[in-house]
Design an enzyme around this catalytic site. Structure first.
Site, PDB file in Angstrom:
ATOM      1  N   GLY A  74       0.946  -1.256   0.021  1.00  0.00           N
ATOM      2  CA  GLY A  74      -0.016  -0.073   0.043  1.00  0.00           C
ATOM      3  C   GLY A  74       0.858   1.166   0.096  1.00  0.00           C
ATOM      4  O   GLY A  74       0.526   2.232  -0.698  1.00  0.00           O
ATOM      5  N   THR A  75       1.942   1.337   0.689  1.00  0.00           N
ATOM      6  CA  THR A  75       2.748   2.395   0.859  1.00  0.00           C
ATOM      7  C   THR A  75       3.324   2.629  -0.706  1.00  0.00           C
ATOM      8  O   THR A  75       3.329   3.866  -0.920  1.00  0.00           O
ATOM      9  CB  THR A  75       3.957   2.050   1.789  1.00  0.00           C
ATOM     10  OG1 THR A  75       3.410   1.807   3.160  1.00  0.00           O
ATOM     11  CG2 THR A  75       4.989   3.443   1.756  1.00  0.00           C
ATOM     12  N   ASN A 155      -7.394   4.674   9.439  1.00  0.00           N
ATOM     13  CA  ASN A 155      -6.787   3.549   9.985  1.00  0.00           C
ATOM     14  C   ASN A 155      -6.882   3.390  11.462  1.00  0.00           C
ATOM     15  O   ASN A 155      -6.609   2.353  12.050  1.00  0.00           O
ATOM     16  CB  ASN A 155      -5.351   3.056   9.092  1.00  0.00           C
ATOM     17  CG  ASN A 155      -4.291   4.362   9.485  1.00  0.00           C
ATOM     18  OD1 ASN A 155      -4.662   5.443   8.906  1.00  0.00           O
ATOM     19  ND2 ASN A 155      -3.272   4.340   9.946  1.00  0.00           N
ATOM     20  N   GLN A 183      -7.797   0.490   4.147  1.00  0.00           N
ATOM     21  CA  GLN A 183      -8.649  -0.124   5.173  1.00  0.00           C
ATOM     22  C   GLN A 183     -10.013  -0.290   4.737  1.00  0.00           C
ATOM     23  O   GLN A 183     -10.818  -0.719   5.432  1.00  0.00           O
ATOM     24  CB  GLN A 183      -8.631   1.015   6.404  1.00  0.00           C
ATOM     25  CG  GLN A 183      -7.459   1.295   6.897  1.00  0.00           C
ATOM     26  CD  GLN A 183      -6.924  -0.069   7.978  1.00  0.00           C
ATOM     27  OE1 GLN A 183      -7.520  -0.838   8.390  1.00  0.00           O
ATOM     28  NE2 GLN A 183      -5.429  -0.109   7.963  1.00  0.00           N
ATOM     29  N   SER A 203      -4.114  -2.633  -0.058  1.00  0.00           N
ATOM     30  CA  SER A 203      -2.928  -3.527   0.334  1.00  0.00           C
ATOM     31  C   SER A 203      -3.240  -4.792   0.746  1.00  0.00           C
ATOM     32  O   SER A 203      -4.176  -5.058   1.640  1.00  0.00           O
ATOM     33  CB  SER A 203      -2.299  -2.777   1.535  1.00  0.00           C
ATOM     34  OG  SER A 203      -1.508  -3.687   2.044  1.00  0.00           O
ATOM     35  N   GLY A 204      -2.606  -5.747   0.252  1.00  0.00           N
ATOM     36  CA  GLY A 204      -3.154  -7.327   0.336  1.00  0.00           C
ATOM     37  C   GLY A 204      -3.293  -7.724   1.766  1.00  0.00           C
ATOM     38  O   GLY A 204      -3.986  -8.562   2.193  1.00  0.00           O
ATOM     39  N   HIS A 205      -2.365  -7.364   2.814  1.00  0.00           N
ATOM     40  CA  HIS A 205      -2.196  -8.027   4.181  1.00  0.00           C
ATOM     41  C   HIS A 205      -3.347  -7.357   4.936  1.00  0.00           C
ATOM     42  O   HIS A 205      -3.635  -8.021   6.064  1.00  0.00           O
ATOM     43  CB  HIS A 205      -0.936  -7.949   4.674  1.00  0.00           C
ATOM     44  CG  HIS A 205      -0.605  -6.441   5.064  1.00  0.00           C
ATOM     45  ND1 HIS A 205      -0.545  -6.101   6.343  1.00  0.00           N
ATOM     46  CD2 HIS A 205      -0.139  -5.518   4.400  1.00  0.00           C
ATOM     47  CE1 HIS A 205      -0.099  -5.048   6.412  1.00  0.00           C
ATOM     48  NE2 HIS A 205       0.220  -4.521   5.377  1.00  0.00           N
ATOM     49  N   THR A 241      10.040  -7.314 -11.978  1.00  0.00           N
ATOM     50  CA  THR A 241       9.562  -8.675 -12.241  1.00  0.00           C
ATOM     51  C   THR A 241       8.152  -8.825 -11.253  1.00  0.00           C
ATOM     52  O   THR A 241       8.228  -8.575 -10.134  1.00  0.00           O
ATOM     53  CB  THR A 241      10.181  -9.696 -12.015  1.00  0.00           C
ATOM     54  OG1 THR A 241      11.477  -9.421 -13.002  1.00  0.00           O
ATOM     55  CG2 THR A 241       9.555 -11.095 -12.393  1.00  0.00           C
ATOM     56  N   CYS A 329       2.466   1.874  12.720  1.00  0.00           N
ATOM     57  CA  CYS A 329       3.649   2.613  12.459  1.00  0.00           C
ATOM     58  C   CYS A 329       4.253   3.628  13.723  1.00  0.00           C
ATOM     59  O   CYS A 329       5.295   4.089  13.512  1.00  0.00           O
ATOM     60  CB  CYS A 329       3.517   3.406  10.933  1.00  0.00           C
ATOM     61  SG  CYS A 329       2.341   2.691   9.999  1.00  0.00           S
TER      62      CYS A 329
HETATM   63  N1  PLP Z   1      -2.382   3.405   3.986  1.00  0.00           N
HETATM   64  C1  PLP Z   1      -3.189   2.811   5.072  1.00  0.00           C
HETATM   65  C2  PLP Z   1      -4.366   3.672   5.400  1.00  0.00           C
HETATM   66  C3  PLP Z   1      -2.816   1.814   6.039  1.00  0.00           C
HETATM   67  O1  PLP Z   1      -3.524   1.645   7.101  1.00  0.00           O
HETATM   68  C4  PLP Z   1      -1.495   1.358   5.606  1.00  0.00           C
HETATM   69  C5  PLP Z   1      -1.137   0.216   6.648  1.00  0.00           C
HETATM   70  O2  PLP Z   1      -1.362   0.242   7.820  1.00  0.00           O
HETATM   71  C6  PLP Z   1      -0.918   1.625   4.349  1.00  0.00           C
HETATM   72  C7  PLP Z   1      -1.285   2.572   3.651  1.00  0.00           C
HETATM   73  C8  PLP Z   1       0.322   0.976   4.100  1.00  0.00           C
HETATM   74  O3  PLP Z   1       0.230  -0.387   3.592  1.00  0.00           O
HETATM   75  P1  PLP Z   1       1.302  -1.275   3.723  1.00  0.00           P
HETATM   76  O4  PLP Z   1       1.564  -1.951   4.820  1.00  0.00           O
HETATM   77  O5  PLP Z   1       0.924  -2.356   2.639  1.00  0.00           O
HETATM   78  O6  PLP Z   1       2.478  -0.548   3.177  1.00  0.00           O
END
Ligand code: PLP
Length: 390
Positions: A74-75, A155, A183, A203-205, A241, A329
């Site tokens: 996601g980042t 989040n 989210q 974001s997958g996780h 890749t 974070c």
């Molecule tokens: N954006 C939001 C709102 C998130 O909650 C998060 C992860 O906590 C991210 C971005 C970042 O995603 P990733 O952990 O896949 O880099």
């Protein structure tokens, strides 16, 4: 309950990979290990899996497969969207609009554009619930505005932003609109046409898929300057890749959560409200953060006065309850959450923040156990606080 008997209330930080997702991924680590760019049959097999995953994700987002870019998280998607659009349009303008409650993947990228590339960033305010007023976004637009980025759901406090209204405004002014929907997957609609977004991050996780894989939707016709140089992958928008097993995992996970989205949201809302009512009625000097109604099905965020959120987390952990003090974070940082501060929560109160985010494994019994244990944890900590005693 997680498999180790703990009560896991940190689904906004990450989720366990669904065993069906692991099963779908496994062949692409083993016998189907081809590079999706190779011409031979092993490569074509990987390409086929990639195409299928892209079509599946596009189906859920109601867009064309060509509008889907797979990234490493996601980042990265947030970085690519913001830096990619802003820098491509640098000649046309130098102004970005965002909010003060964004994830750092968005806010730090905007800050960097300010410092290194001379952009000006306007942070539209949020109300006490963390919600942006679309009218403020419209008023902030200037002739130099090249990008608007406002998240779909927060989040930390779970507040859902009025994305579709903001998107309508952006479209009227012909300004690309990005939304971080990390989210939202699994509980909110991801239909990009309904949402009026031009770029969308996933974001997958966060939805029972693997860590280290993300999606960026980019509407056809929206230009993007790549942030990585290298091969012509992802239609030359993201070199590197393709991570076929993880992409297959992400698409499988998204299909699975989308299939049960409404049912599971209803179940989570009932659990969430049971948790909120239970905590608010059993702990004095405690407040719910975030919007009372426009909030994620799985999010309960509290501030407990006269206690430190981190101490609460350790106290809860001793009872096998895993929660968080806001954004994963920010954990370990002495600064209180930037989201709570932007909502007008005083510094000292913001330090007592605890976020509980529910998911698949949680049950009524688990929630009741939390409500039973929590008052004692708070009481013990308050008993040690000179402020509370006085
Ligand atoms: N954006 C939001 C709102 C998130 O909650 C998060 C992860 O906590 C991210 C971005 C970042 O995603 P990733 O952990 O896949 O880099």
């Amino acid at each position: 309950m997680s498999e180790r008997g703990a009560i896991y209330l940190d689904h906004a930080a990450t989720t366990a990979v669904d065993p069906r997702v692991v099963e779908a991924m496994l062949p692409y680590f083993g016998e189907r290990y081809g590079n999706a760019s190779s011409i031979h049959s092993l490569g074509r097999e990987a390409r086929h899996a990639l195409d299928e995953a892209r079509a599946d994700v596009a189906g859920i987002l109601n867009c064309s497969p060509d509008e889907i870019i797979f990234t490493s998280c996601g980042t990265e998607s947030d970085n690519l969207a913001i830096r990619g659009v802003a820098r491509l349009n640098r000649q046309r303008g130098d102004h970005i609009i965002t909010s003060p409650v964004e994830h750092h993947a968005v806010s730090y990228t905007c800050e960097q554009l300010e410092k290194e590339f001379g952009f000006e960033v306007t942070y539209v305010p949020v109300d006490e619930y963390g919600r942006v007023d679309p009218g403020d976004v419209e008023r902030a637009i200037t002739e130099r505005t090249v990008l608007i980025s406002i998240m779909y759901a927060n989040n930390e406090v779970g507040t859902i932003e009025p994305i579709s209204e903001i998107g309508e405004i952006a479209r009227r002014h012909n300004i690309p609109f990005h939304s971080d929907a990390v989210q939202g997957a699994g509980s909110l609609s991801l239909d990009v046409r309904e949402l009026n977004v031009d770029l969308l991050t996933l974001s997958g996780h966060k939805f029972y898929g693997p860590k280290g894989v993300g999606v960026l939707y980019v509407r056809e016709g929206v230009g993007l300057l790549p942030i990585q140089t290298g091969g012509a992958h992802e239609q030359s928008r993201r070199a590197g890749t393709e991570n076929v097993p993880y992409i297959v995992g992400l698409a499988t996970a998204l299909k699975l959560v989308e299939g049960r989205r409404e049912q599971e949201s209803r179940r989570l809302i009932a659990l969430r409200d049971r948790l909120i009512d239970g905590v608010l009625s059993s702990v004095p000097h405690c407040r719910l953060m975030g919007h009372p109604r426009e909030r994620l099905a799985n999010n309960a965020n509290f501030v407990f006065e006269y206690v430190e959120g981190e101490a609460m987390l350790m106290g809860l952990d001793m009872h096998g309850i895993a929660a968080s003090s806001g954004s994963a974070c920010a954990t370990g940082s002495a600064e209180p959450s930037h989201v709570l501060l932007a909502m007008g929560v005083p510094h000292d109160v913001a330090h007592g923040s605890v976020r509980m985010t529910l998911g698949r494994e949680n049950t009524e019994q688990g929630v009741d156990r939390v409500v039973e244990v929590l008052p004692g944890v708070v009481e013990r900590l308050r008993a040690m606080s000179p402020l509370y005693a006085s």
